[in-house]
Design a protein around this motif. Sequence first.
Motif, PDB file in Angstrom:
ATOM      1  N   ASP A   1       5.207 -10.095  91.893  1.00 56.83           N
ATOM      2  CA  ASP A   1       4.263  -9.062  91.464  1.00 56.83           C
ATOM      3  C   ASP A   1       5.098  -7.890  90.972  1.00 56.83           C
ATOM      4  OD1 ASP A   1       1.722  -8.070  90.928  1.00 56.83           O
ATOM      5  OD2 ASP A   1       1.688  -6.906  92.768  1.00 56.83           O
ATOM      6  N   LYS A  21       7.408 -16.422  81.947  1.00 57.53           N
ATOM      7  CA  LYS A  21       8.003 -16.178  83.267  1.00 57.53           C
ATOM      8  C   LYS A  21       8.692 -17.432  83.783  1.00 57.53           C
ATOM      9  CE  LYS A  21       5.240 -12.682  85.551  1.00 57.53           C
ATOM     10  NZ  LYS A  21       4.149 -12.403  86.476  1.00 57.53           N
ATOM     11  N   LYS A  48      16.647  -6.818  77.347  1.00 56.21           N
ATOM     12  CA  LYS A  48      15.702  -6.373  78.380  1.00 56.21           C
ATOM     13  C   LYS A  48      15.548  -7.457  79.459  1.00 56.21           C
ATOM     14  CE  LYS A  48      11.153  -5.509  79.825  1.00 56.21           C
ATOM     15  NZ  LYS A  48       9.749  -5.794  79.675  1.00 56.21           N
TER      16      LYS A  48
HETATM   17  P1  IMP Z   1       2.254  -8.853  86.726  1.00 53.61           P
HETATM   18  O1  IMP Z   1       3.308  -8.707  87.773  1.00 53.61           O
HETATM   19  O2  IMP Z   1       2.594  -9.932  85.731  1.00 53.61           O
HETATM   20  O3  IMP Z   1       0.876  -8.963  87.323  1.00 53.61           O
HETATM   21  O4  IMP Z   1       2.283  -7.502  85.843  1.00 53.61           O
HETATM   22  C1  IMP Z   1       1.714  -6.307  86.268  1.00 53.61           C
HETATM   23  C2  IMP Z   1       1.611  -5.299  85.162  1.00 53.61           C
HETATM   24  O5  IMP Z   1       2.694  -4.365  85.294  1.00 53.61           O
HETATM   25  C3  IMP Z   1       1.697  -5.812  83.731  1.00 53.61           C
HETATM   26  O6  IMP Z   1       0.444  -6.209  83.262  1.00 53.61           O
HETATM   27  C4  IMP Z   1       2.198  -4.563  82.989  1.00 53.61           C
HETATM   28  O7  IMP Z   1       1.140  -3.672  82.745  1.00 53.61           O
HETATM   29  C5  IMP Z   1       3.128  -3.936  84.016  1.00 53.61           C
HETATM   30  N1  IMP Z   1       4.491  -4.440  83.822  1.00 53.61           N
HETATM   31  C6  IMP Z   1       5.197  -5.272  84.656  1.00 53.61           C
HETATM   32  N2  IMP Z   1       6.426  -5.520  84.160  1.00 53.61           N
HETATM   33  C7  IMP Z   1       6.487  -4.866  82.981  1.00 53.61           C
HETATM   34  C8  IMP Z   1       7.516  -4.758  81.991  1.00 53.61           C
HETATM   35  O8  IMP Z   1       8.614  -5.343  82.059  1.00 53.61           O
HETATM   36  N3  IMP Z   1       7.220  -3.980  80.922  1.00 53.61           N
HETATM   37  C9  IMP Z   1       6.025  -3.326  80.779  1.00 53.61           C
HETATM   38  N4  IMP Z   1       5.041  -3.402  81.655  1.00 53.61           N
HETATM   39  C10 IMP Z   1       5.263  -4.170  82.767  1.00 53.61           C
END
Ligand code: IMP
Length: 208
Positions: free
Chosen positions: A74, A17, A180
């Motif tokens: 988030d 990230k 992507k």
């Molecule tokens: P966080 O924002 O990093 O806490 O991600 C939250 C969750 O959303 C991740 O663990 C995935 O399960 C899902 N997620 C967020 N962005 C993506 C993406 O680009 N591809 C697939 N899953 C995603």
Amino acid sequence: MSIQLDKIVVATRNSGKFIEIKKLLQETDIKLLSLSDFPEIPEVVEDGATFEDNALKKAKFVASSLGVTALADDSGLCVDALSGRPGVMSARYGGPNCNDMRRFVKLLEEMKEIGAGHRTASFVCVMALVAPDGEQRLFRGVCEGRILDEPRGTGGFGYDPIFYFEEFGMSFGEMDLDTKNRVSHRARALKMFADFVEESVKSKASQG
Ligand code: IMP
């Protein structure tokens, strides 16, 4: 102190990230740091009801702890037929013993009675920029699509193989990662953030 753009701490320890954000802001003079530079800062519990709540909670905590402007995000998958679930629970859907594959298999299972015309979904990413005095800006990126009946492609992570991205006519799991990362919900939120930075720099320059 209000939003300052000379130095920003990105509220993440995820190097992927952080690299993505650095790449997007490489043309600017912003000094970017991440939480890897501040091991003493604890994880924030993401218990908000919305992506905005969670992103703001993380950014506020880091901004007030360190006294610098902070950026936090988030994200998750919102399925219309499930009233927006898993949403903020995307990472925890299915419980602590689930891995990415089990999670999307469980989601497919939950949706098996939902017909083709009712499988719309969106990936959402919210970025919050917060100053130590609480001044804040929110940026929301969205990718619209639908949930497939079965996984397609092996790329990406999380729910990528079951998310069909209408604009590209393929699943996120079938897209190459560079593509992507250019068009994702995260990229869109980041682009809005980068546009805000550019505008702020321009208006500062015009004020002399
Ligand atoms: P966080 O924002 O990093 O806490 O991600 C939250 C969750 O959303 C991740 O663990 C995935 O399960 C899902 N997620 C967020 N962005 C993506 C993406 O680009 N591809 C697939 N899953 C995603």
